[in-house]
Design a protein around this motif. Structure first.
Motif, short mmCIF file in Angstrom:
data_model
loop_
_atom_site.label_atom_id
_atom_site.label_comp_id
_atom_site.label_asym_id
_atom_site.label_seq_id
_atom_site.Cartn_x
_atom_site.Cartn_y
_atom_site.Cartn_z
N PHE A 83 -4.52 1.46 0.25
CA PHE A 83 -5.53 1.18 1.27
C PHE A 83 -6.53 0.12 0.81
CE2 PHE A 83 -9.62 2.61 3.35
CZ PHE A 83 -9.36 1.97 4.55
N LEU A 84 -7.01 0.22 -0.41
CA LEU A 84 -7.99 -0.76 -0.89
C LEU A 84 -7.37 -2.15 -1.04
CD1 LEU A 84 -9.99 1.42 -3.44
CD2 LEU A 84 -10.56 0.84 -1.07
N GLY A 85 -6.14 -2.21 -1.50
CA GLY A 85 -5.43 -3.49 -1.58
C GLY A 85 -5.24 -4.08 -0.19
N PHE A 86 -4.96 -3.23 0.78
CA PHE A 86 -4.80 -3.69 2.16
C PHE A 86 -6.13 -4.24 2.69
CE2 PHE A 86 -4.79 -2.73 6.79
CZ PHE A 86 -3.77 -3.58 7.17
N ASN A 87 -7.24 -3.60 2.34
CA ASN A 87 -8.54 -4.11 2.77
C ASN A 87 -8.78 -5.52 2.25
OD1 ASN A 87 -9.32 -1.97 4.35
ND2 ASN A 87 -10.44 -0.94 2.72
N ASP A 88 -8.34 -5.79 1.03
CA ASP A 88 -8.44 -7.14 0.48
C ASP A 88 -7.59 -8.11 1.31
OD1 ASP A 88 -9.13 -9.16 -1.60
OD2 ASP A 88 -6.97 -9.05 -2.01
N LEU A 89 -6.41 -7.68 1.70
CA LEU A 89 -5.53 -8.50 2.54
C LEU A 89 -6.21 -8.81 3.88
CD1 LEU A 89 -2.46 -9.55 2.98
CD2 LEU A 89 -2.33 -7.52 4.41
N ARG A 114 -3.43 5.30 5.54
CA ARG A 114 -4.32 6.02 4.62
C ARG A 114 -5.79 5.65 4.84
NH1 ARG A 114 0.01 4.90 0.41
NH2 ARG A 114 1.24 6.80 0.46
N PHE A 115 -6.10 5.15 6.03
CA PHE A 115 -7.48 4.76 6.33
C PHE A 115 -8.42 5.95 6.15
CE2 PHE A 115 -11.17 4.55 9.00
CZ PHE A 115 -11.65 3.28 8.77
N ALA A 132 -2.42 4.06 11.58
CA ALA A 132 -1.17 3.72 12.26
C ALA A 132 -0.03 4.16 11.35
CB ALA A 132 -1.11 2.21 12.52
N PRO A 133 1.19 4.20 11.86
CA PRO A 133 2.31 4.63 11.01
C PRO A 133 2.51 3.74 9.79
CG PRO A 133 2.98 4.52 13.31
CD PRO A 133 1.61 3.96 13.23
N TYR A 134 2.16 2.46 9.90
CA TYR A 134 2.33 1.48 8.82
C TYR A 134 1.08 0.61 8.78
CZ TYR A 134 7.15 2.82 9.66
OH TYR A 134 8.29 3.55 9.85
N PRO A 135 0.79 -0.02 7.64
CA PRO A 135 -0.29 -0.99 7.62
C PRO A 135 -0.05 -2.03 8.71
CG PRO A 135 0.47 -0.54 5.40
CD PRO A 135 1.44 0.12 6.33
N THR A 136 -1.09 -2.33 9.48
CA THR A 136 -0.94 -3.22 10.64
C THR A 136 -2.15 -4.12 10.77
OG1 THR A 136 0.37 -1.53 11.79
CG2 THR A 136 -0.63 -3.25 13.16
#
Length: 183
Positions: A83-89, A114-115, A132-136
Motif C-alpha cells: 500500500f505505501l509503495g502504491f501511494n508513492d506510485l 489494502r487501503f 478495490a480488488p486490485y490496485p487501481t
C-alpha cells in the motif's frame, strides 16, 4: 493468476456491486450506464512500467471526447501489493499529470485492496470505501467531476454517508457483496 480478463471483470463487478450498488460514488452510475468507463489492464510488475501504462491511458483519455470515454480505471494486478509503495506510485502519476500540463483537466484517484485511512485499524470497515480488488489508478476528467458535484446537493457529505453506509453493512455484509479478486 487466471486469464487477463479476470482482473477487469473483478473490477467491473466491484464498480457495479460496491461503488454503484452501495452508492459510494453517486457520480459513477451515469458514466457506467452510458458506457463511458474504460477499463485498462496494466500487466506491468514494477512502478516504472505501470507509469508508462498510466501515461498511455492518460493520453488516450484526453484524445477522446468525454461522451466517448469519460473516465479510465487502470487496473494493476501485480507488483503494487504494498500500500505505501502504491501511494508513492500515485504521487508519481500525479506528477505526470502536472508535467503534461493537465492539472485541472485530469484528476487521479486511487484504490487499493489494502487501503487504510490514517488513524484507522486495518480491519475497519470504513476503509472499504477506498478498496478495490486490485490496485487501481482512476483517471477522471475534472470538467465532468465539476458538473457532477454541481448537480449533487451536498457533495461534501458523500464521505460521511459512505462511512455510515459501510458501518451499517459491516464486514460480513461487505464480504457478501463478493467483490474481491476471483483469480
Amino acid at each position: 493468476m487466471g486469464d487477463a480478463a479476470t482482473p477487469l471483470a473483478d473490477t467491473r463487478r466491484w464498480l457495479e456491486r460496491a461503488v454503484i450498488g452501495l452508492n459510494l460514488c453517486p457520480f459513477a452510475k451515469s458514466v457506467h450506464v452510458k458506457g463511458q468507463v474504460h477499463y485498462a489492464l496494466s500487466e506491468a510488475q514494477d512502478a516504472q512500467e505501470v507509469l508508462e501504462d498510466f501515461t498511455r491511458e492518460l493520453e488516450a483519455l484526453v484524445a477522446l471526447p468525454a461522451p466517448e470515454r469519460d473516465t479510465t480505471l487502470l487496473v494493476i494486478p501485480r507488483g503494487m501489493e504494498d500500500f505505501l509503495g502504491f501511494n508513492d506510485l500515485v504521487a508519481r502519476a500525479e506528477r505526470i499529470v502536472r508535467k503534461r500540463r493537465l492539472e485541472g483537466v485530469i484528476q487521479v484517484a486511487s484504490f487499493h485492496p489494502r487501503f487504510v485511512f490514517a488513524g484507522e485499524a486495518e480491519d475497519d470497515v470504513t476503509n472499504y470505501s477506498n478498496r478495490a480488488p486490485y490496485p487501481t489508478l482512476h483517471l477522471l476528467r475534472e470538467e465532468s467531476m465539476d458538473r457532477a458535484v454541481a448537480a449533487f446537493p451536498d457533495a461534501a457529505a458523500i464521505y460521511e454517508v459512505n462511512m455510515e453506509t459501510l458501518r451499517r453493512l459491516g464486514l460480513e455484509g461487505w464480504t457478501a457483496l463478493d467483490v474481491g479478486p476471483h483469480a
